[in-house]
Motif scaffolding. Structure first.
Motif, PDB file in Angstrom:
ATOM      1  N   SER A   1       1.127  -1.331  -0.306  1.00 34.24           N
ATOM      2  CA  SER A   1       0.239   0.407   0.244  1.00 34.24           C
ATOM      3  C   SER A   1       1.015   0.926   0.160  1.00 34.24           C
ATOM      4  CB  SER A   1      -0.927  -0.091   1.610  1.00 34.24           C
ATOM      5  OG  SER A   1      -0.174  -0.534   2.349  1.00 34.24           O
ATOM      6  N   LYS A   2       2.011   1.290  -0.081  1.00 37.05           N
ATOM      7  CA  LYS A   2       3.238   1.871   1.037  1.00 37.05           C
ATOM      8  C   LYS A   2       4.626   2.243  -0.014  1.00 37.05           C
ATOM      9  CE  LYS A   2       1.238   3.599   4.829  1.00 37.05           C
ATOM     10  NZ  LYS A   2       0.943   4.712   4.293  1.00 37.05           N
ATOM     11  N   VAL A   3       4.531   3.042  -1.218  1.00 34.59           N
ATOM     12  CA  VAL A   3       6.095   2.720  -1.956  1.00 34.59           C
ATOM     13  C   VAL A   3       6.852   4.005  -1.742  1.00 34.59           C
ATOM     14  CG1 VAL A   3       7.029   2.696  -4.021  1.00 34.59           C
ATOM     15  CG2 VAL A   3       4.909   1.256  -3.194  1.00 34.59           C
ATOM     16  N   GLY A   4       8.120   3.356  -1.887  1.00 32.43           N
ATOM     17  CA  GLY A   4       9.059   4.792  -0.968  1.00 32.43           C
ATOM     18  C   GLY A   4      10.124   4.567  -1.859  1.00 32.43           C
ATOM     19  N   ILE A   5      11.326   5.506  -2.238  1.00 33.61           N
ATOM     20  CA  ILE A   5      12.309   4.925  -3.022  1.00 33.61           C
ATOM     21  C   ILE A   5      13.749   5.803  -2.305  1.00 33.61           C
ATOM     22  CG2 ILE A   5      11.076   4.690  -4.919  1.00 33.61           C
ATOM     23  CD1 ILE A   5      12.612   7.337  -6.265  1.00 33.61           C
ATOM     24  N   SER A   6      14.620   5.240  -2.135  1.00 29.77           N
ATOM     25  CA  SER A   6      15.868   5.809  -1.559  1.00 29.77           C
ATOM     26  C   SER A   6      16.903   5.636  -2.903  1.00 29.77           C
ATOM     27  CB  SER A   6      16.804   4.141  -0.817  1.00 29.77           C
ATOM     28  OG  SER A   6      18.212   5.531  -0.456  1.00 29.77           O
ATOM     29  N   TYR A   7      17.007   7.347  -2.626  1.00 30.92           N
ATOM     30  CA  TYR A   7      18.263   7.813  -4.144  1.00 30.92           C
ATOM     31  C   TYR A   7      19.611   8.728  -3.821  1.00 30.92           C
ATOM     32  CZ  TYR A   7      15.294  11.724  -3.139  1.00 30.92           C
ATOM     33  OH  TYR A   7      14.446  12.802  -2.583  1.00 30.92           O
ATOM     34  N   LEU A   8      19.909   9.354  -4.262  1.00 32.66           N
ATOM     35  CA  LEU A   8      21.159  10.145  -4.175  1.00 32.66           C
ATOM     36  C   LEU A   8      21.154  11.747  -5.345  1.00 32.66           C
ATOM     37  CD1 LEU A   8      24.051  10.311  -2.849  1.00 32.66           C
ATOM     38  CD2 LEU A   8      24.802  10.234  -5.224  1.00 32.66           C
ATOM     39  N   ASP A   9      21.137  12.657  -4.127  1.00 28.10           N
ATOM     40  CA  ASP A   9      20.717  13.893  -4.924  1.00 28.10           C
ATOM     41  C   ASP A   9      22.485  13.996  -4.746  1.00 28.10           C
ATOM     42  OD1 ASP A   9      18.549  15.119  -4.405  1.00 28.10           O
ATOM     43  OD2 ASP A   9      18.471  16.144  -2.463  1.00 28.10           O
ATOM     44  N   MET A  10      22.803  14.651  -5.853  1.00 29.26           N
ATOM     45  CA  MET A  10      24.574  14.905  -6.577  1.00 29.26           C
ATOM     46  C   MET A  10      24.636  16.368  -7.439  1.00 29.26           C
ATOM     47  SD  MET A  10      24.683  11.893  -8.702  1.00 29.26           S
ATOM     48  CE  MET A  10      22.752  11.386  -8.998  1.00 29.26           C
ATOM     49  N   GLN A  11      25.549  16.529  -7.814  1.00 26.65           N
ATOM     50  CA  GLN A  11      25.853  17.966  -8.498  1.00 26.65           C
ATOM     51  C   GLN A  11      25.006  17.335 -10.041  1.00 26.65           C
ATOM     52  OE1 GLN A  11      29.301  18.970  -8.087  1.00 26.65           O
ATOM     53  NE2 GLN A  11      29.125  21.013  -7.015  1.00 26.65           N
ATOM     54  N   GLY A  12      24.618  18.128 -10.537  1.00 22.02           N
ATOM     55  CA  GLY A  12      24.218  17.692 -12.165  1.00 22.02           C
ATOM     56  C   GLY A  12      22.640  16.640 -12.112  1.00 22.02           C
ATOM     57  N   GLY A  13      22.787  15.577 -11.014  1.00 26.12           N
ATOM     58  CA  GLY A  13      21.569  15.416 -10.948  1.00 26.12           C
ATOM     59  C   GLY A  13      20.545  15.075 -11.427  1.00 26.12           C
ATOM     60  N   GLY A  14      19.656  14.443 -12.790  1.00 29.85           N
ATOM     61  CA  GLY A  14      18.072  14.738 -13.062  1.00 29.85           C
ATOM     62  C   GLY A  14      16.757  14.215 -12.101  1.00 29.85           C
ATOM     63  N   ASN A  15      16.472  14.341 -13.468  1.00 28.00           N
ATOM     64  CA  ASN A  15      15.045  13.820 -12.823  1.00 28.00           C
ATOM     65  C   ASN A  15      14.045  12.599 -12.204  1.00 28.00           C
ATOM     66  OD1 ASN A  15      13.900  17.183 -11.689  1.00 28.00           O
ATOM     67  ND2 ASN A  15      13.526  17.403 -13.955  1.00 28.00           N
ATOM     68  N   ILE A  16      13.758  12.589 -11.253  1.00 31.21           N
ATOM     69  CA  ILE A  16      12.959  11.423 -11.334  1.00 31.21           C
ATOM     70  C   ILE A  16      11.719  11.151 -11.692  1.00 31.21           C
ATOM     71  CG2 ILE A  16      12.944   8.867 -10.348  1.00 31.21           C
ATOM     72  CD1 ILE A  16      15.239   9.599  -8.925  1.00 31.21           C
ATOM     73  N   LYS A  17      10.928  10.602 -12.554  1.00 33.99           N
ATOM     74  CA  LYS A  17       9.761  10.932 -12.653  1.00 33.99           C
ATOM     75  C   LYS A  17       9.121   9.402 -12.258  1.00 33.99           C
ATOM     76  CE  LYS A  17       9.210  14.161 -16.438  1.00 33.99           C
ATOM     77  NZ  LYS A  17       8.684  14.922 -15.421  1.00 33.99           N
ATOM     78  N   VAL A  18       8.297   9.653 -11.374  1.00 36.01           N
ATOM     79  CA  VAL A  18       7.692   7.808 -11.156  1.00 36.01           C
ATOM     80  C   VAL A  18       6.041   7.600 -11.385  1.00 36.01           C
ATOM     81  CG1 VAL A  18       6.764   6.717  -8.522  1.00 36.01           C
ATOM     82  CG2 VAL A  18       8.503   8.827  -8.138  1.00 36.01           C
ATOM     83  N   TYR A  19       5.470   7.105 -11.782  1.00 34.07           N
ATOM     84  CA  TYR A  19       4.346   6.576 -12.524  1.00 34.07           C
ATOM     85  C   TYR A  19       3.740   5.245 -11.727  1.00 34.07           C
ATOM     86  CZ  TYR A  19       6.264   9.370 -16.034  1.00 34.07           C
ATOM     87  OH  TYR A  19       6.673  10.058 -17.456  1.00 34.07           O
ATOM     88  N   VAL A  20       2.923   4.958 -11.568  1.00 32.80           N
ATOM     89  CA  VAL A  20       1.700   4.409 -11.125  1.00 32.80           C
ATOM     90  C   VAL A  20       1.318   3.775 -12.230  1.00 32.80           C
ATOM     91  CG1 VAL A  20       0.229   3.414  -8.843  1.00 32.80           C
ATOM     92  CG2 VAL A  20       1.865   4.917  -8.513  1.00 32.80           C
ATOM     93  N   ASN A  21       1.087   2.666 -12.772  1.00 32.13           N
ATOM     94  CA  ASN A  21      -0.205   1.670 -13.318  1.00 32.13           C
ATOM     95  C   ASN A  21       0.302   3.162 -14.464  1.00 32.13           C
ATOM     96  OD1 ASN A  21      -0.251  -0.462 -12.151  1.00 32.13           O
ATOM     97  ND2 ASN A  21      -2.103   0.328 -10.872  1.00 32.13           N
ATOM     98  N   GLY A  22       0.944   3.054 -14.750  1.00 32.60           N
ATOM     99  CA  GLY A  22       1.693   3.940 -15.928  1.00 32.60           C
ATOM    100  C   GLY A  22       1.180   5.214 -15.809  1.00 32.60           C
ATOM    101  N   ARG A  23       0.318   5.972 -14.867  1.00 32.63           N
ATOM    102  CA  ARG A  23      -0.484   7.482 -14.634  1.00 32.63           C
ATOM    103  C   ARG A  23       1.065   8.390 -13.580  1.00 32.63           C
ATOM    104  NH1 ARG A  23      -2.548   9.152 -10.242  1.00 32.63           N
ATOM    105  NH2 ARG A  23      -2.811   7.285  -9.505  1.00 32.63           N
ATOM    106  N   PHE A  24       1.426   9.144 -14.270  1.00 30.38           N
ATOM    107  CA  PHE A  24       2.554   9.949 -13.688  1.00 30.38           C
ATOM    108  C   PHE A  24       1.834  10.320 -12.149  1.00 30.38           C
ATOM    109  CE2 PHE A  24       3.870  13.748 -12.509  1.00 30.38           C
ATOM    110  CZ  PHE A  24       5.084  14.129 -12.309  1.00 30.38           C
ATOM    111  N   VAL A  25       2.828  10.369 -11.103  1.00 32.18           N
ATOM    112  CA  VAL A  25       2.278  11.039 -10.085  1.00 32.18           C
ATOM    113  C   VAL A  25       3.370  12.018  -8.837  1.00 32.18           C
ATOM    114  CG1 VAL A  25       0.821   8.600  -9.178  1.00 32.18           C
ATOM    115  CG2 VAL A  25       3.385   9.057  -8.713  1.00 32.18           C
ATOM    116  N   LYS A  26       4.330  12.334  -9.778  1.00 36.39           N
ATOM    117  CA  LYS A  26       5.586  12.543  -8.708  1.00 36.39           C
ATOM    118  C   LYS A  26       6.679  12.852  -9.557  1.00 36.39           C
ATOM    119  CE  LYS A  26       5.651  11.949  -4.876  1.00 36.39           C
ATOM    120  NZ  LYS A  26       5.238  12.972  -3.670  1.00 36.39           N
TER     121      LYS A  26
END
Length: 386
Positions: free
Chosen positions: A318-343
């Protein structure tokens, strides 16, 4: 019977008697020596017992069992060593200090050791810019349970990047997981001086009250200080050396007050204030995905420098999170659920910061989580589910 024979018999009898007397003497001497040794042992035992300190036991096993049952305040009353866990954000990490011994947790350690003549060990797992969900994930990943006192410092970063409902659930989850992993461990919460959002302030106060926890009010401590707020800040948000001294003194006073009052830690776990907090009991850290198009595995993460690289993972959580790195030159992460953009998560930063964020909540049934890169470098450590 000849005189010679009689003489030989007499000599033989005398010889036997002499041997008997000598043997008896040796036996008596051994008994006397044994008694002397026993007397010495009794004497030494009595002197050792009389020389021990008041309240000190000679039974080391009993002492160890007794020490294992003591909470943090009992240990401090007895001069025993303690372990403190600090979990929080940049203030938990004392960002803004100019030297190592200016960190508030180092100052608390020194105040405790000077007063109670014990050894205080600090394990600080705070992270720069961390939110409560990051603290929760670290507690679950590291199976933290060996502490006498935990000090929790969240809210300053949460109020800008999470919703009130998300913070309410994840902040209480931090408290509940600490209690579940170590029932006899005490918890002190910190209301940071940077808190501006009243809703978030009220959540920290309400959760602290619900679990009967002492809260160090950093806002009040700053207001009550004879120093101006400007004199206690390294920047617009973080305390400086003087500011962290205010933190240390306020936290230490709570500890000292509870020791003097002979407070005992309540080992019972209260009912959750936010029913959603119990949904965090299960924790999975996923690094094997159902599909991967464009991300490369490197060390403990997957990295992409290309546009539209994708990771897909199916889950019934029921809950999903991600662990990632902020950094110099870092890009965007786009998150989708069942193909629907959420964040969208922006990972650009002036320094490397390992983060964790809740990206989908209140999911039902089986869902596919998609993580997509946008052409700049993106580094993902894993997906977290309940």
């Amino acid at each position: 019977m000849s005189k010679g024979f009689k003489s030989n018999v007499i000599i033989m009898v005398l010889l036997i008697l002499t041997i008997g007397v000598i043997t008896l003497g040796i036996k008596n001497d051994k008994k006397a020596r044994a008694k002397d040794i026993e007397d010495v042992k009794i004497y030494e035992a009595k002197n050792t017992a009389s020389a021990k300190k008041p309240g000190e036991s000679t039974n080391k096993k009993a002492d160890k069992e007794k020490e294992d049952t003591l909470d943090v305040y009992g240990k401090l009353q007895s001069g025993k060593d303690i372990k403190i866990l600090v979990v929080g954000d940049s203030i938990g990490k004392s960002i803004g200090k100019t030297k190592d011994d200016a960190a508030w947790d180092v100052k608390v350690k020194k105040l405790i050791e000077d007063k109670y003549k014990n050894k205080c060990t600090i394990n600080n797992i705070s992270e720069d810019s961390a939110i409560a969900y990051k603290g929760y994930s670290e507690i679950m990943k590291n199976d933290i349970k060996d502490f006498d006192l935990a000090i929790v410092c969240f809210g300053g970063s949460d109020q800008y990047v999470t919703t009130k409902d998300q913070f309410s659930g994840t902040y209480e989850a931090v408290i509940r997981q600490l209690k579940k992993k170590n029932a006899k461990g005490e918890i002190i919460t910190v209301l940071e001086n940077t808190m501006e959002n009243k809703d978030f302030v009220d959540i920290i106060k309400d959760v602290s009250k619900n679990y009967n926890l002492d809260m160090m009010d950093g806002i009040a401590a700053y207001n009550d200080s004879p120093l101006s707020k400007k004199d206690m800040l390294a920047d617009k948000l973080h305390p400086n050396d003087k500011g962290y001294e205010v933190y240390a003194n306020a936290i230490y006073k709570i500890i000292e007050k509870n020791v003097d009052a002979k407070k005992t830690v309540n080992k019972e776990l209260q009912n959750s204030k936010n029913t959603d907090a119990d949904a965090f009991d299960n924790f999975n850290f996923v690094t094997k995905y159902d599909s991967n198009d464009g991300f490369d595995f490197k060390d403990d993460a997957v990295i992409s420098t290309k546009d539209s690289s994708e990771i897909n993972y199916k889950t019934s959580a029921s809950k999903v999170g991600i662990s990632y790195l902020d950094m110099q030159g870092g890009g965007n992460i786009k998150v989708y659920v069942n193909g629907r953009f959420v964040k969208t998560i922006d990972t650009s930063s002036d320094r490397d910061i390992k983060k964790a964020k809740l990206v989908a909540d209140n999911l039902k049934g089986e869902n596919t989580i998609k993580i997509r890169s946008n052409g700049k470098t993106v580094k993902v450590f894993g997906i977290m589910t309940n």
